[in-house]
Motif scaffolding. Structure first.
Motif, PDB file in Angstrom:
ATOM      1  N   LEU B   2       7.726  13.357  -2.215  1.00  0.00           N
ATOM      2  CA  LEU B   2       6.361  13.470  -1.677  1.00  0.00           C
ATOM      3  C   LEU B   2       5.666  12.110  -1.699  1.00  0.00           C
ATOM      4  O   LEU B   2       5.747  11.378  -2.681  1.00  0.00           O
ATOM      5  CB  LEU B   2       5.537  14.459  -2.507  1.00  0.00           C
ATOM      6  N   VAL B   3       4.977  11.794  -0.600  1.00  0.00           N
ATOM      7  CA  VAL B   3       4.172  10.568  -0.571  1.00  0.00           C
ATOM      8  C   VAL B   3       2.734  10.921  -0.215  1.00  0.00           C
ATOM      9  O   VAL B   3       2.485  11.709   0.698  1.00  0.00           O
ATOM     10  CB  VAL B   3       4.765   9.492   0.388  1.00  0.00           C
ATOM     11  N   LEU B   4       1.796  10.373  -0.965  1.00  0.00           N
ATOM     12  CA  LEU B   4       0.372  10.552  -0.680  1.00  0.00           C
ATOM     13  C   LEU B   4      -0.141   9.227  -0.132  1.00  0.00           C
ATOM     14  O   LEU B   4       0.074   8.175  -0.730  1.00  0.00           O
ATOM     15  CB  LEU B   4      -0.392  10.920  -1.962  1.00  0.00           C
ATOM     16  N   GLY B   5      -0.791   9.299   1.032  1.00  0.00           N
ATOM     17  CA  GLY B   5      -1.298   8.075   1.641  1.00  0.00           C
ATOM     18  C   GLY B   5      -2.767   8.201   1.956  1.00  0.00           C
ATOM     19  O   GLY B   5      -3.249   9.301   2.233  1.00  0.00           O
ATOM     20  N   LEU B   6      -3.488   7.071   1.882  1.00  0.00           N
ATOM     21  CA  LEU B   6      -4.894   7.129   2.247  1.00  0.00           C
ATOM     22  C   LEU B   6      -5.337   5.887   3.008  1.00  0.00           C
ATOM     23  O   LEU B   6      -4.648   4.873   3.009  1.00  0.00           O
ATOM     24  CB  LEU B   6      -5.770   7.376   1.009  1.00  0.00           C
ATOM     25  N   ASP B   7      -6.485   6.039   3.675  1.00  0.00           N
ATOM     26  CA  ASP B   7      -7.072   4.918   4.383  1.00  0.00           C
ATOM     27  C   ASP B   7      -8.578   4.948   4.196  1.00  0.00           C
ATOM     28  O   ASP B   7      -9.227   5.932   4.540  1.00  0.00           O
ATOM     29  CB  ASP B   7      -6.742   4.964   5.874  1.00  0.00           C
ATOM     30  N   THR B   8      -9.130   3.847   3.665  1.00  0.00           N
ATOM     31  CA  THR B   8     -10.576   3.725   3.518  1.00  0.00           C
ATOM     32  C   THR B   8     -11.066   2.437   4.189  1.00  0.00           C
ATOM     33  O   THR B   8     -12.221   2.060   4.039  1.00  0.00           O
ATOM     34  CB  THR B   8     -10.985   3.681   2.025  1.00  0.00           C
ATOM     35  N   CYS B   9     -10.185   1.778   4.941  1.00  0.00           N
ATOM     36  CA  CYS B   9     -10.546   0.477   5.520  1.00  0.00           C
ATOM     37  C   CYS B   9     -11.352   0.593   6.803  1.00  0.00           C
ATOM     38  O   CYS B   9     -11.999  -0.352   7.221  1.00  0.00           O
ATOM     39  CB  CYS B   9      -9.289  -0.337   5.860  1.00  0.00           C
ATOM     40  N   CYS B  10     -11.236   1.731   7.448  1.00  0.00           N
ATOM     41  CA  CYS B  10     -11.826   1.873   8.783  1.00  0.00           C
ATOM     42  C   CYS B  10     -12.992   2.850   8.775  1.00  0.00           C
ATOM     43  O   CYS B  10     -13.435   3.267   7.730  1.00  0.00           O
ATOM     44  CB  CYS B  10     -10.741   2.322   9.775  1.00  0.00           C
ATOM     45  N   GLU B  11     -13.465   3.204   9.963  1.00  0.00           N
ATOM     46  CA  GLU B  11     -14.628   4.062  10.095  1.00  0.00           C
ATOM     47  C   GLU B  11     -14.419   5.463   9.542  1.00  0.00           C
ATOM     48  O   GLU B  11     -15.355   6.130   9.145  1.00  0.00           O
ATOM     49  CB  GLU B  11     -15.023   4.177  11.576  1.00  0.00           C
ATOM     50  N   THR B  12     -13.171   5.913   9.561  1.00  0.00           N
ATOM     51  CA  THR B  12     -12.855   7.265   9.102  1.00  0.00           C
ATOM     52  C   THR B  12     -12.028   7.176   7.831  1.00  0.00           C
ATOM     53  O   THR B  12     -11.033   6.470   7.786  1.00  0.00           O
ATOM     54  CB  THR B  12     -12.043   8.005  10.183  1.00  0.00           C
ATOM     55  N   CYS B  13     -12.455   7.905   6.782  1.00  0.00           N
ATOM     56  CA  CYS B  13     -11.673   7.955   5.532  1.00  0.00           C
ATOM     57  C   CYS B  13     -10.684   9.088   5.687  1.00  0.00           C
ATOM     58  O   CYS B  13     -11.072  10.185   6.078  1.00  0.00           O
ATOM     59  CB  CYS B  13     -12.556   8.378   4.377  1.00  0.00           C
ATOM     60  N   SER B  14      -9.422   8.836   5.338  1.00  0.00           N
ATOM     61  CA  SER B  14      -8.490   9.951   5.447  1.00  0.00           C
ATOM     62  C   SER B  14      -7.444   9.910   4.352  1.00  0.00           C
ATOM     63  O   SER B  14      -7.170   8.855   3.776  1.00  0.00           O
ATOM     64  CB  SER B  14      -7.821   9.948   6.829  1.00  0.00           C
ATOM     65  N   VAL B  15      -6.915  11.087   4.045  1.00  0.00           N
ATOM     66  CA  VAL B  15      -5.859  11.221   3.031  1.00  0.00           C
ATOM     67  C   VAL B  15      -4.813  12.160   3.613  1.00  0.00           C
ATOM     68  O   VAL B  15      -5.160  13.129   4.286  1.00  0.00           O
ATOM     69  CB  VAL B  15      -6.377  11.871   1.729  1.00  0.00           C
ATOM     70  N   ALA B  16      -3.537  11.900   3.314  1.00  0.00           N
ATOM     71  CA  ALA B  16      -2.482  12.774   3.818  1.00  0.00           C
ATOM     72  C   ALA B  16      -1.344  12.851   2.809  1.00  0.00           C
ATOM     73  O   ALA B  16      -1.162  11.940   2.000  1.00  0.00           O
ATOM     74  CB  ALA B  16      -1.944  12.227   5.142  1.00  0.00           C
ATOM     75  N   ILE B  17      -0.612  13.963   2.867  1.00  0.00           N
ATOM     76  CA  ILE B  17       0.602  14.094   2.040  1.00  0.00           C
ATOM     77  C   ILE B  17       1.746  14.452   2.972  1.00  0.00           C
ATOM     78  O   ILE B  17       1.600  15.301   3.862  1.00  0.00           O
ATOM     79  CB  ILE B  17       0.453  15.184   0.958  1.00  0.00           C
ATOM     80  N   ALA B  18       2.887  13.792   2.768  1.00  0.00           N
ATOM     81  CA  ALA B  18       4.068  14.109   3.568  1.00  0.00           C
ATOM     82  C   ALA B  18       5.280  14.224   2.652  1.00  0.00           C
ATOM     83  O   ALA B  18       5.306  13.628   1.572  1.00  0.00           O
ATOM     84  CB  ALA B  18       4.316  13.010   4.602  1.00  0.00           C
ATOM     85  N   ASN B  19       6.283  15.003   3.107  1.00  0.00           N
ATOM     86  CA  ASN B  19       7.570  14.953   2.420  1.00  0.00           C
ATOM     87  C   ASN B  19       8.510  14.137   3.310  1.00  0.00           C
ATOM     88  O   ASN B  19       8.054  13.527   4.273  1.00  0.00           O
ATOM     89  CB  ASN B  19       8.108  16.355   2.101  1.00  0.00           C
ATOM     90  N   ASP B  20       9.799  14.117   3.022  1.00  0.00           N
ATOM     91  CA  ASP B  20      10.633  13.209   3.825  1.00  0.00           C
ATOM     92  C   ASP B  20      10.832  13.641   5.272  1.00  0.00           C
ATOM     93  O   ASP B  20      11.350  12.876   6.080  1.00  0.00           O
ATOM     94  CB  ASP B  20      11.975  12.928   3.138  1.00  0.00           C
ATOM     95  N   LYS B  21      10.388  14.863   5.602  1.00  0.00           N
ATOM     96  CA  LYS B  21      10.544  15.299   6.992  1.00  0.00           C
ATOM     97  C   LYS B  21       9.243  15.560   7.732  1.00  0.00           C
ATOM     98  O   LYS B  21       9.175  15.409   8.948  1.00  0.00           O
ATOM     99  CB  LYS B  21      11.384  16.584   7.035  1.00  0.00           C
ATOM    100  N   ASN B  22       8.231  16.022   7.032  1.00  0.00           N
ATOM    101  CA  ASN B  22       7.011  16.488   7.705  1.00  0.00           C
ATOM    102  C   ASN B  22       5.726  15.985   7.072  1.00  0.00           C
ATOM    103  O   ASN B  22       5.662  15.742   5.865  1.00  0.00           O
ATOM    104  CB  ASN B  22       6.927  18.016   7.612  1.00  0.00           C
ATOM    105  N   LEU B  23       4.704  15.903   7.928  1.00  0.00           N
ATOM    106  CA  LEU B  23       3.352  15.706   7.427  1.00  0.00           C
ATOM    107  C   LEU B  23       2.905  17.079   6.926  1.00  0.00           C
ATOM    108  O   LEU B  23       2.929  18.051   7.677  1.00  0.00           O
ATOM    109  CB  LEU B  23       2.440  15.240   8.567  1.00  0.00           C
ATOM    110  N   LEU B  24       2.540  17.193   5.661  1.00  0.00           N
ATOM    111  CA  LEU B  24       2.177  18.502   5.109  1.00  0.00           C
ATOM    112  C   LEU B  24       0.709  18.827   5.284  1.00  0.00           C
ATOM    113  O   LEU B  24       0.328  19.962   5.553  1.00  0.00           O
ATOM    114  CB  LEU B  24       2.531  18.571   3.616  1.00  0.00           C
TER     115      LEU B  24
END
Lengths: 121, 226
Positions: B2-24
């Motif tokens: 599992l990988v948790l990724g985030l972005d706070t650099c741009c206008e929209t803050c977002s967080v996501a979790i994916a496994n090795d095949k899919n965005l969950l």
């Protein structure tokens, strides 16, 4: 002048030592947030005065304030829905927005010690 | 995995979790009137709760490291550093421009992601797709809109601009570059899904780093040289 200021206005305030830049800021803040105490941010670099419209009072006289990282940080305040007032703004002209309000305060000793010439454009 | 990724650099803050095949799961919120620091922690907690995943089950922590907002960049990096250090997991830095470019899958276009750098400057970097792989053509740079127009006029390819901000879209449209089109406007979709997708490649190629190695990508404008 304070009456007409709006969110995201940037005031670039210039003038030699002792011309009354911080006094000018005190006058503006008195109109917008009457109970706030204004002090010179020469050492802290930034004072934030809370109110209906927050006021961000910068002093960039010191070299630390002219550092790249601090200038990048200052730029973010320009669109933070407050009023930015920058003392010694001519030290950071490159990052000032094109629509900033430029204010120059000068003494004119021939007219007395407490006389000031203020140019606004 | 599992990988948790985030972005706070741009206008929209977002967080996501994916496994090795899919965005969950992904969540995104525009920063309108709020600060990333207020939004992002809640978003992380919410998606972990909603997807029934414990933070200790995450194997990798990824974040955009810039270019973008000065403070936004630091917020994302601090959070990922803290999670990575406390849970003893590796982190993955991803460029915001690469995340934007990743949303374009069409070949035969010069892909030009742009992020606002204020005062009519933008951060940009050219990419293209070759056999479905995203290829970076230069280093991330900061450039004025007028210089970008001149640079683009030297390319004969069709160009596709992509940005996450309406203001930049407007400015790019006003440049009236004849062989350029605008990508569909990602107004609220956030970049975290690209963060996790681009992370999978880095994980496979062992390009993950320790929490104490992750740094913001700040690009100095040439006007600071004076």
């Amino acid at each position: 002048m304070a009456k007409n200021l709006k969110k995201n206005n940037v005031l670039a305030l210039n003038g030699e030592l002792g011309t009354g830049k911080t006094q000018f800021v005190t006058g503006i803040v008195k109109k917008i947030s009457p109970k706030t105490i204004v002090s010179s941010p020469t050492f802290v670099l930034l004072n934030e005065y809370k109110g209906e419209i927050p006021i961000y009072h910068f002093d960039v006289y010191r070299t630390e304030a002219c550092d790249f990282h601090f200038q990048e940080l200052i730029k973010e305040y320009f669109s933070n829905n407050g009023i930015c007032i920058i003392e010694w703004a001519n030290k950071i002209t490159k990052i000032l927005p094109s629509n900033c309000i430029k204010i120059e305060i000068k003494k004119n000793l021939s007219k007395g010690d407490s006389f000031r010439e203020i140019t606004i454009c | 995995m599992l990988v948790l990724g985030l972005d706070t650099c741009c206008e929209t803050c977002s967080v996501a979790i994916a496994n090795d095949k899919n965005l969950l799961i992904q969540t995104s919120t525009n920063k309108h009137k709020k600060r990333s620091s207020e939004i992002i922690i809640k978003q992380i907690k919410n998606i972990l709760n909603f997807s029934n995943i414990k933070v200790s089950e995450i194997d990798f922590f990824a974040t955009t490291v810039g270019p973008g907002s000065f403070t936004g960049t630091r917020i994302g990096i601090s959070i990922i550093k803290a999670l990575s250090q406390s849970l003893e997991k590796k982190c993955i830095p991803i460029s915001t421009l690469e995340c934007l470019a990743n949303n374009i899958t069409w070949e035969n276009f010069l892909i030009c992601p742009t992020i606002d750098a204020k005062n009519d400057y933008v951060y940009s970097c050219f990419f293209k797709r070759k056999n479905k792989t995203l290829v970076k053509l230069e280093e991330e740079n900061i450039i004025s809109l007028s210089a970008l127009t001149k640079k683009i006029n030297n390319y004969e390819n069709k160009i596709i601009f992509i940005s996450d901000e309406a203001l930049i879209y407007e400015k790019l449209t006003n440049l009236k570059i004849s062989n350029a089109i605008m990508a569909p406007f990602l107004i609220n979709s956030g970049l975290a899904s690209s963060v996790v997708q681009l992370s999978l490649d880095k994980i496979t190629n062992n390009k993950t780093i320790n929490y104490n190695e992750i740094l913001p990508l700040y690009i100095k404008n040439c006007y600071y040289e004076n």
